[in-house]
Motif scaffolding. Structure first.
Motif, PDB file in Angstrom:
ATOM      1  N   GLY A 286       2.659  13.789  18.596  1.00  0.00           N
ATOM      2  CA  GLY A 286       2.812  14.863  19.565  1.00  0.00           C
ATOM      3  C   GLY A 286       3.703  15.989  19.096  1.00  0.00           C
ATOM      4  O   GLY A 286       4.337  16.669  19.897  1.00  0.00           O
ATOM      5  N   GLU A 287       3.745  16.226  17.779  1.00  0.00           N
ATOM      6  CA  GLU A 287       4.597  17.263  17.215  1.00  0.00           C
ATOM      7  C   GLU A 287       3.781  18.129  16.258  1.00  0.00           C
ATOM      8  O   GLU A 287       2.888  17.645  15.554  1.00  0.00           O
ATOM      9  CB  GLU A 287       5.769  16.649  16.446  1.00  0.00           C
ATOM     10  N   VAL A 288       4.095  19.438  16.227  1.00  0.00           N
ATOM     11  CA  VAL A 288       3.525  20.342  15.232  1.00  0.00           C
ATOM     12  C   VAL A 288       4.622  20.707  14.247  1.00  0.00           C
ATOM     13  O   VAL A 288       5.624  21.327  14.623  1.00  0.00           O
ATOM     14  CB  VAL A 288       2.960  21.628  15.871  1.00  0.00           C
ATOM     15  N   LEU A 289       4.456  20.278  12.998  1.00  0.00           N
ATOM     16  CA  LEU A 289       5.391  20.643  11.942  1.00  0.00           C
ATOM     17  C   LEU A 289       4.812  21.834  11.181  1.00  0.00           C
ATOM     18  O   LEU A 289       3.712  21.750  10.622  1.00  0.00           O
ATOM     19  CB  LEU A 289       5.612  19.480  10.971  1.00  0.00           C
ATOM     20  N   GLY A 290       5.533  22.944  11.156  1.00  0.00           N
ATOM     21  CA  GLY A 290       5.116  24.106  10.388  1.00  0.00           C
ATOM     22  C   GLY A 290       5.739  24.078   9.009  1.00  0.00           C
ATOM     23  O   GLY A 290       6.936  23.816   8.858  1.00  0.00           O
ATOM     24  N   ILE A 291       4.928  24.326   7.976  1.00  0.00           N
ATOM     25  CA  ILE A 291       5.426  24.417   6.604  1.00  0.00           C
ATOM     26  C   ILE A 291       5.137  25.835   6.124  1.00  0.00           C
ATOM     27  O   ILE A 291       3.975  26.220   5.962  1.00  0.00           O
ATOM     28  CB  ILE A 291       4.775  23.382   5.673  1.00  0.00           C
ATOM     29  N   ARG A 420      -5.715  10.958  13.650  1.00  0.00           N
ATOM     30  CA  ARG A 420      -4.317  10.545  13.802  1.00  0.00           C
ATOM     31  C   ARG A 420      -3.399  11.681  13.366  1.00  0.00           C
ATOM     32  O   ARG A 420      -2.376  11.949  13.977  1.00  0.00           O
ATOM     33  CB  ARG A 420      -4.076   9.302  12.926  1.00  0.00           C
ATOM     34  N   VAL A 421      -3.772  12.332  12.256  1.00  0.00           N
ATOM     35  CA  VAL A 421      -3.016  13.454  11.709  1.00  0.00           C
ATOM     36  C   VAL A 421      -3.987  14.601  11.453  1.00  0.00           C
ATOM     37  O   VAL A 421      -5.051  14.393  10.863  1.00  0.00           O
ATOM     38  CB  VAL A 421      -2.299  13.077  10.385  1.00  0.00           C
ATOM     39  N   LEU A 422      -3.627  15.790  11.888  1.00  0.00           N
ATOM     40  CA  LEU A 422      -4.460  16.975  11.669  1.00  0.00           C
ATOM     41  C   LEU A 422      -3.671  17.962  10.813  1.00  0.00           C
ATOM     42  O   LEU A 422      -2.578  18.390  11.185  1.00  0.00           O
ATOM     43  CB  LEU A 422      -4.837  17.619  13.002  1.00  0.00           C
ATOM     44  N   VAL A 423      -4.222  18.302   9.650  1.00  0.00           N
ATOM     45  CA  VAL A 423      -3.585  19.238   8.729  1.00  0.00           C
ATOM     46  C   VAL A 423      -4.355  20.558   8.773  1.00  0.00           C
ATOM     47  O   VAL A 423      -5.554  20.590   8.489  1.00  0.00           O
ATOM     48  CB  VAL A 423      -3.561  18.682   7.291  1.00  0.00           C
ATOM     49  N   LEU A 424      -3.675  21.622   9.139  1.00  0.00           N
ATOM     50  CA  LEU A 424      -4.292  22.940   9.285  1.00  0.00           C
ATOM     51  C   LEU A 424      -3.695  23.891   8.254  1.00  0.00           C
ATOM     52  O   LEU A 424      -2.493  24.139   8.260  1.00  0.00           O
ATOM     53  CB  LEU A 424      -4.055  23.502  10.688  1.00  0.00           C
ATOM     54  N   SER A 425      -4.537  24.430   7.386  1.00  0.00           N
ATOM     55  CA  SER A 425      -4.082  25.383   6.384  1.00  0.00           C
ATOM     56  C   SER A 425      -4.519  26.779   6.794  1.00  0.00           C
ATOM     57  O   SER A 425      -5.713  27.055   6.895  1.00  0.00           O
ATOM     58  CB  SER A 425      -4.665  25.020   5.009  1.00  0.00           C
ATOM     59  N   GLU A 426      -3.558  27.652   7.053  1.00  0.00           N
ATOM     60  CA  GLU A 426      -3.819  29.031   7.495  1.00  0.00           C
ATOM     61  C   GLU A 426      -4.794  29.060   8.673  1.00  0.00           C
ATOM     62  O   GLU A 426      -5.843  29.705   8.619  1.00  0.00           O
ATOM     63  CB  GLU A 426      -4.361  29.880   6.341  1.00  0.00           C
ATOM     64  N   ILE A 442      -5.444  25.629  21.729  1.00  0.00           N
ATOM     65  CA  ILE A 442      -6.214  24.472  21.258  1.00  0.00           C
ATOM     66  C   ILE A 442      -5.292  23.499  20.519  1.00  0.00           C
ATOM     67  O   ILE A 442      -5.301  22.285  20.768  1.00  0.00           O
ATOM     68  CB  ILE A 442      -7.353  24.929  20.329  1.00  0.00           C
ATOM     69  N   VAL A 443      -4.487  24.029  19.602  1.00  0.00           N
ATOM     70  CA  VAL A 443      -3.603  23.170  18.807  1.00  0.00           C
ATOM     71  C   VAL A 443      -2.581  22.484  19.699  1.00  0.00           C
ATOM     72  O   VAL A 443      -2.299  21.286  19.547  1.00  0.00           O
ATOM     73  CB  VAL A 443      -2.910  23.998  17.702  1.00  0.00           C
ATOM     74  N   ARG A 444      -2.030  23.208  20.658  1.00  0.00           N
ATOM     75  CA  ARG A 444      -1.056  22.581  21.557  1.00  0.00           C
ATOM     76  C   ARG A 444      -1.701  21.518  22.427  1.00  0.00           C
ATOM     77  O   ARG A 444      -1.074  20.506  22.751  1.00  0.00           O
ATOM     78  CB  ARG A 444      -0.403  23.660  22.420  1.00  0.00           C
ATOM     79  N   GLY A 445      -2.967  21.738  22.798  1.00  0.00           N
ATOM     80  CA  GLY A 445      -3.684  20.713  23.559  1.00  0.00           C
ATOM     81  C   GLY A 445      -3.864  19.442  22.752  1.00  0.00           C
ATOM     82  O   GLY A 445      -3.707  18.326  23.280  1.00  0.00           O
ATOM     83  N   LEU A 446      -4.175  19.570  21.457  1.00  0.00           N
ATOM     84  CA  LEU A 446      -4.297  18.399  20.589  1.00  0.00           C
ATOM     85  C   LEU A 446      -2.943  17.729  20.405  1.00  0.00           C
ATOM     86  O   LEU A 446      -2.832  16.500  20.398  1.00  0.00           O
ATOM     87  CB  LEU A 446      -4.871  18.830  19.236  1.00  0.00           C
ATOM     88  N   ALA A 452      -0.294  14.032  15.521  1.00  0.00           N
ATOM     89  CA  ALA A 452       0.700  14.617  14.630  1.00  0.00           C
ATOM     90  C   ALA A 452       0.004  15.735  13.857  1.00  0.00           C
ATOM     91  O   ALA A 452      -1.012  15.508  13.195  1.00  0.00           O
ATOM     92  CB  ALA A 452       1.246  13.567  13.669  1.00  0.00           C
ATOM     93  N   ILE A 453       0.542  16.942  13.933  1.00  0.00           N
ATOM     94  CA  ILE A 453      -0.128  18.115  13.365  1.00  0.00           C
ATOM     95  C   ILE A 453       0.780  18.779  12.338  1.00  0.00           C
ATOM     96  O   ILE A 453       1.970  18.976  12.569  1.00  0.00           O
ATOM     97  CB  ILE A 453      -0.508  19.120  14.472  1.00  0.00           C
ATOM     98  N   VAL A 454       0.186  19.115  11.194  1.00  0.00           N
ATOM     99  CA  VAL A 454       0.880  19.852  10.137  1.00  0.00           C
ATOM    100  C   VAL A 454       0.185  21.198   9.979  1.00  0.00           C
ATOM    101  O   VAL A 454      -1.021  21.264   9.757  1.00  0.00           O
ATOM    102  CB  VAL A 454       0.847  19.094   8.794  1.00  0.00           C
TER     103      VAL A 454
END
Length: 496
Positions: A286-291, A420-426, A442-446, A452-454
């Motif tokens: 339930g967290e979005v980590l921005g890199i 389980r984990v969603l990795v989004l590039s740009e 959409i991303v916040r809904g997921l 867990a979102i990167v």
């Protein structure tokens, strides 16, 4: 003084949908003219008419006072018009030199390609852009931002006097943007004319002489950039909500991490030579980590490692506390990791309808023994309505949608059976402010479903709008983490 290029009453329809309505547009010699507007407003459609991609339309186009109508991109190129599309047309398996010289390879006395002259010419043209790349490098091995600069070099090398750039800074970090702007200013001084399509309003105001705003297929306003500001542009793009948009770009964003949530993805000492070193991160449920980092900082390569495209040479990856070997993309998918790359061309099928693209990731779940198109269409219709994909037509060919709506279709693939984990590039590359807001929701809904979102990006606005916690990478290393504190675009740029 008569304009170099003059379009009047241009109207273009696709089936029953009108993309452009009686649009007037002009371009002067030695001018940089900006085009802005929401996704689907008509900007790229008009430019594709100029570039010969769309030959059927109503209205008139004049080049140096003479009426022209291009039947193909070749006709436009022969007339001195070149276009760098948002979705790049580079050939990944050819070298940089071959891409720069596509269609214009130098030949020797015997009619054979002069490879030495090709490499030398490519190196010279890239050096003019301030790019130091071995021209023998395979194009597909370069990061997207460098591919974009190589394509700009190719169009310039063709000798085009009118250059159309569609989102040219979307994959570039600030130093590369300044390098490109320096080149554009030099081209302007030589009398070349440039159309600059962008959703980065600061970039438009910094480099353009005039700007034209599109809304719903109309060109609603044209003004010199020296007389206007960002607020003026946003007001004409969408009419309302500009105060909030200004705040999202200029003010501090308060981050709220979830330190008590269960760790889902853990990286310990991950290293890949030439890409990243000793990266240790934790991403929680339930967290979005921005890199965030500039182009070449290693975050894009790290994202590919998490999906098994690249392999780390050292370090440990754990999912739910258990070590995993993500040695291939099938392994990563089976482990519950999904990946959306920065280039939509790598993950979508432009010639196929929307419903097939929206369900391709879950075909094995809904078509266990045989294809069930009715079930695919039903799922796709729900996603089209939920995500406000426009036009709301699941049978429409995906390639006819705007870039922002294509990205929504890409995200739709993971809504029915979330990973389980969603990795989004740009994830918001090349999108207008309205489409970016849709993607954020959409991303916040997921995230709220416990995924867990990167999010990895070279755009500070992207991580600021999406992330609960942000780490900054520089030269392959994590150099700073921001959590439970205010952070601004300026602060991210300073650390990077």
């Amino acid at each position: 003084m008569a304009p170099l290029l003059d379009l009047s009453s241009i109207t273009k329809t696709f089936g029953g949908v009108t993309a452009l309505r009686a649009v007037d547009f002009s371009l002067a010699a030695g001018e940089i003219h900006g085009l802005v507007g929401e996704n689907g407003a008509g900007k790229s459609t008009l430019m594709k008419i100029i570039a010969g991609v769309h030959a059927l339309y109503q209205g008139e186009m004049r080049l140096e006072g003479r009426e022209v109508r291009f039947a193909s991109p070749r006709d436009a190129r022969n007339a001195g018009i070149g276009m760098v599309h948002q979705e790049l047309s580079v050939v990944a398996d050819l070298s940089v030199a071959e891409n720069v010289h596509l269609g214009v390879q130098p030949v020797g006395r015997l009619g054979l390609i002069d490879w030495r002259a090709m490499r030398r010419g490519a190196a010279e043209h890239l050096a003019n852009l301030g790019i130091d790349i071995d021209p023998r490098t395979r194009m597909g091995d370069l990061p997207l931002g460098l591919q974009q600069l190589v394509e700009v070099a190719r169009v310039l090398f063709s000798g085009a006097r009118i250059i159309i750039l569609d989102e040219p800074t979307s994959a570039l970090a600030p130093p590369e943007v300044e390098r490109l702007f320096g080149l554009l200013r030099r081209l302007k001084e030589t009398g070349r004319s440039i159309v600059f399509i962008s959703h980065f309003l600061d970039d438009v105001l910094a480099i353009c002489d005039r700007v034209t705003v599109f809304r719903n297929g109309h060109a609603v306003a044209t003004e010199p950039c020296a007389r206007i500001g960002k607020r003026w542009i946003i007001d004409r793009m969408i009419g309302t909500g500009h105060e909030e948009l200004e705040e999202s770009y200029l003010a501090d964003i308060e981050l709220h991490s979830r330190p008590d949530a269960k760790p889902v993805l853990e990286l310990d000492g991950l290293t890949r030579a030439g890409a990243y070193r000793d990266v240790s991160l934790t991403v929680r449920a339930g967290e979005v980590l921005g890199i965030y980092g500039f182009l070449g900082s290693g975050q894009l390569e790290l994202a590919r490692t998490l999906f098994g495209v690249f392999r780390a040479e050292r370090g440990r990856i754990a999912l739910d506390g258990r070590a995993v070997r993500l040695s291939s993309t099938p392994r990563a998918r089976r482990a519950g990791i999904a990946f959306l790359p920065e280039s939509r061309r790598l993950m979508l099928f432009g010639a196929e309808p929307v419903f097939k693209n929206a369900t391709i990731a879950i075909l094995d779940r809904i078509n266990r023994l045989w294809l069930r198109p009715a079930a695919e269409r039903a799922i796709a219709r729900r996603h089209v309505e939920q995500l406000r994909i426009r036009p709301a037509d699941t049978e429409r060919t995906l390639g006819t949608l705007s870039g922002g709506n294509q990205q929504k279709v890409a995200l739709a693939k993971w809504l029915t059976h979330p990973p389980r984990v969603l990795v989004l590039s740009e994830p918001t590359r090349g999108m207008d402010v309205g489409a970016k807001d849709d993607v954020v929701k959409i991303v916040r809904g997921l995230r709220d479903q416990g995924i867990a979102i990167v999010v990895v990006s070279t755009e500070p606005e992207t991580v600021l709008s999406l992330a609960d916690r942000i780490v900054v990478m520089r030269k392959g290393r994590v150099v700073r983490e921001f959590a439970d504190e205010p952070v601004s675009k300026d602060r991210l740029l300073e650390v990077a």
